[in-house]
Design a protein around this motif. Structure first.
Motif, short mmCIF file in Angstrom:
data_model
loop_
_atom_site.label_atom_id
_atom_site.label_comp_id
_atom_site.label_asym_id
_atom_site.label_seq_id
_atom_site.Cartn_x
_atom_site.Cartn_y
_atom_site.Cartn_z
N VAL A 200 0.83 -1.20 0.00
CA VAL A 200 0.00 0.00 0.00
C VAL A 200 0.86 1.25 0.00
CG1 VAL A 200 -1.65 1.34 1.36
CG2 VAL A 200 -1.97 -1.12 1.09
N TYR A 201 1.97 1.23 0.76
CA TYR A 201 2.81 2.40 0.92
C TYR A 201 4.02 2.43 -0.01
CZ TYR A 201 0.09 3.08 5.18
OH TYR A 201 -0.93 3.26 6.08
N ASN A 202 4.52 1.26 -0.40
CA ASN A 202 5.78 1.22 -1.14
C ASN A 202 5.63 0.82 -2.60
OD1 ASN A 202 7.25 1.87 1.22
ND2 ASN A 202 7.15 -0.27 1.88
N GLY A 203 4.40 0.79 -3.11
CA GLY A 203 4.21 0.45 -4.50
C GLY A 203 4.40 -1.03 -4.78
N GLU A 204 4.85 -1.35 -6.00
CA GLU A 204 4.99 -2.75 -6.36
C GLU A 204 6.26 -2.99 -7.17
OE1 GLU A 204 1.48 -3.57 -8.70
OE2 GLU A 204 2.57 -3.24 -10.57
N GLU A 205 6.65 -4.24 -7.22
CA GLU A 205 7.75 -4.69 -8.08
C GLU A 205 7.14 -5.50 -9.22
OE1 GLU A 205 10.57 -6.80 -5.75
OE2 GLU A 205 11.00 -5.09 -4.43
N TYR A 206 7.52 -5.17 -10.44
CA TYR A 206 6.92 -5.78 -11.63
C TYR A 206 8.02 -6.38 -12.50
CZ TYR A 206 3.92 -6.20 -15.79
OH TYR A 206 3.21 -6.66 -16.87
N ASP A 207 7.90 -7.65 -12.83
CA ASP A 207 8.88 -8.35 -13.64
C ASP A 207 8.32 -8.55 -15.05
OD1 ASP A 207 10.71 -10.06 -14.84
OD2 ASP A 207 11.08 -11.19 -13.00
N ALA A 208 8.74 -7.73 -15.97
CA ALA A 208 8.22 -7.79 -17.33
C ALA A 208 8.55 -9.11 -18.02
CB ALA A 208 8.75 -6.62 -18.16
N ARG A 209 9.60 -9.77 -17.56
CA ARG A 209 9.95 -11.07 -18.16
C ARG A 209 8.86 -12.10 -17.89
NH1 ARG A 209 15.54 -11.76 -15.15
NH2 ARG A 209 14.07 -11.12 -13.51
N VAL A 210 8.27 -12.02 -16.70
CA VAL A 210 7.18 -12.95 -16.37
C VAL A 210 5.96 -12.66 -17.23
CG1 VAL A 210 5.62 -13.74 -14.55
CG2 VAL A 210 8.01 -13.22 -14.02
N ALA A 211 5.66 -11.36 -17.43
CA ALA A 211 4.53 -10.98 -18.27
C ALA A 211 4.71 -11.50 -19.69
CB ALA A 211 4.37 -9.47 -18.27
N GLU A 212 5.93 -11.42 -20.20
CA GLU A 212 6.21 -11.89 -21.55
C GLU A 212 6.06 -13.41 -21.63
OE1 GLU A 212 9.69 -11.60 -24.99
OE2 GLU A 212 10.03 -10.78 -22.98
N ARG A 213 6.51 -14.09 -20.59
CA ARG A 213 6.41 -15.55 -20.59
C ARG A 213 4.96 -16.02 -20.51
NH1 ARG A 213 5.96 -18.91 -16.42
NH2 ARG A 213 6.57 -17.31 -14.91
N LEU A 214 4.13 -15.32 -19.72
CA LEU A 214 2.74 -15.73 -19.59
C LEU A 214 1.97 -15.48 -20.88
CD1 LEU A 214 1.83 -14.49 -16.00
CD2 LEU A 214 2.47 -16.78 -16.74
N GLY A 215 2.30 -14.40 -21.56
CA GLY A 215 1.66 -14.12 -22.84
C GLY A 215 0.21 -13.72 -22.70
N ASP A 216 -0.45 -13.56 -23.84
CA ASP A 216 -1.84 -13.13 -23.89
C ASP A 216 -2.80 -14.23 -24.31
OD1 ASP A 216 -1.20 -10.55 -23.14
OD2 ASP A 216 -0.72 -9.98 -25.19
N GLY A 217 -2.27 -15.37 -24.73
CA GLY A 217 -3.17 -16.44 -25.20
C GLY A 217 -3.94 -17.07 -24.05
N PRO A 218 -5.14 -17.57 -24.32
CA PRO A 218 -5.95 -18.13 -23.25
C PRO A 218 -5.34 -19.37 -22.62
CG PRO A 218 -6.92 -18.56 -25.41
CD PRO A 218 -5.82 -17.58 -25.61
N HIS A 219 -4.47 -20.07 -23.37
CA HIS A 219 -3.87 -21.28 -22.81
C HIS A 219 -2.44 -21.03 -22.33
CE1 HIS A 219 -7.37 -23.43 -24.20
NE2 HIS A 219 -7.16 -22.98 -25.42
N ASN A 220 -1.88 -19.88 -22.69
CA ASN A 220 -0.52 -19.55 -22.25
C ASN A 220 -0.52 -18.91 -20.88
OD1 ASN A 220 0.23 -20.37 -24.78
ND2 ASN A 220 0.35 -18.31 -25.62
N ALA A 221 -1.61 -18.26 -20.55
CA ALA A 221 -1.61 -17.37 -19.40
C ALA A 221 -1.29 -18.09 -18.11
CB ALA A 221 -2.97 -16.68 -19.26
N ILE A 222 -1.89 -19.25 -17.90
CA ILE A 222 -1.80 -19.84 -16.59
C ILE A 222 -1.82 -21.34 -16.65
CG2 ILE A 222 -2.90 -19.82 -14.31
CD1 ILE A 222 -4.00 -17.13 -15.04
N SER A 223 -0.98 -21.95 -15.91
CA SER A 223 -0.99 -23.41 -15.81
C SER A 223 -1.62 -23.81 -14.49
CB SER A 223 0.44 -23.94 -15.91
OG SER A 223 1.22 -23.41 -14.86
N PRO A 224 -2.25 -24.97 -14.44
CA PRO A 224 -2.91 -25.38 -13.19
C PRO A 224 -1.92 -25.45 -12.03
CG PRO A 224 -3.59 -26.77 -15.02
CD PRO A 224 -2.46 -25.93 -15.51
#
Length: 224
Positions: A200-224
């Motif tokens: 809440v006070y210190n913001g967030e840390e964001y790893d763009a490499r993870v975002a790229e790996r997850l991708g935008d496809g419906p089956h790429n986004a998340i594994s069980p």
């Protein structure tokens, strides 16, 4: 005499079921003429306690992004997403961001949790899969920063800080309501998302490499 006319739903009338009710009003003059109808007005009745039965919370200490895909039938008159994401949440449907901060009002989470009612009819696709993604942050539930003041609240508040509960309901042209998707239906997946830390006070840390790996496809986004 002198009082203004009022209209209210009679207390002995049948209970309104969850859904959107639309109406127009016309008046009949003394000479029999009927006025043009007014502009449509609408009343939305949200889900009651019983409609949440069988819709569990999803949460994990290590995963903070939840995703599902679902189909939408043709002829849906209304489509509404009911969702509560704790502590903070960001909701996307087919690439459209539905909210920017939270889908739940700040409350004493151990006792009551509100939810958002989001009209998603114009965002749904017919004939191809729809994709819903919920990203969670700890927010005020970050217990490293905000301790629970009452010891007896720990159990009822839950051990997992980031949780989501959601149900997407469509009303068909026949008047029937169907759940297109809900947490606990066996179609949701979870992953550790690109937000690796948040405060809440210190913001967030964001790893763009993870975002790229997850991708935008419906089956790429998340594994069980």
């Amino acid at each position: 005499p002198g009082s203004q006319p009022r209209m209210r739903y009679p207390p002995d009338a049948p209970r309104l079921e969850p859904g959107t009710y639309v109406w127009q009003v016309a008046t009949r003059e003394a000479d029999g003429r009927i006025s043009p109808p007014s502009a449509p007005s609408a009343l939305h009745v949200a889900l009651g306690h019983g409609e949440w039965d069988g819709v569990p919370w999803l949460g994990s200490a290590s995963k903070n992004v939840y995703s599902t895909t679902f189909d939408c039938p043709a002829g849906a008159v209304t489509s509404v997403l009911y969702i509560c994401g704790l502590g903070y949440s960001r909701v996307e449907l087919n690439g459209h961001v539905l909210n920017t901060l939270t889908t739940a009002p700040w409350t004493q989470y151990a006792y009551v949790n509100g939810f958002s009612t989001l009209d998603v009819k114009d965002l749904l696709l017919v004939g191809e899969p729809n994709r819903l993604v919920v990203s969670l942050g700890r927010g005020w539930r970050d217990r490293t920063a905000f301790r629970i003041l009452k010891g007896d609240d720990v159990a009822s508040d839950g051990k997992v800080e980031r949780v989501v509960r959601a149900k997407l309901v469509a009303t068909l042209s026949t008047g029937d309501s169907v759940a297109l998707s809900h947490t606990g239906d066996g179609k949701w997946h979870a992953a550790a998302g690109p937000t690796t830390a948040d405060s809440v006070y210190n913001g967030e840390e964001y790893d763009a490499r993870v975002a790229e790996r997850l991708g935008d496809g419906p089956h790429n986004a998340i594994s069980p």
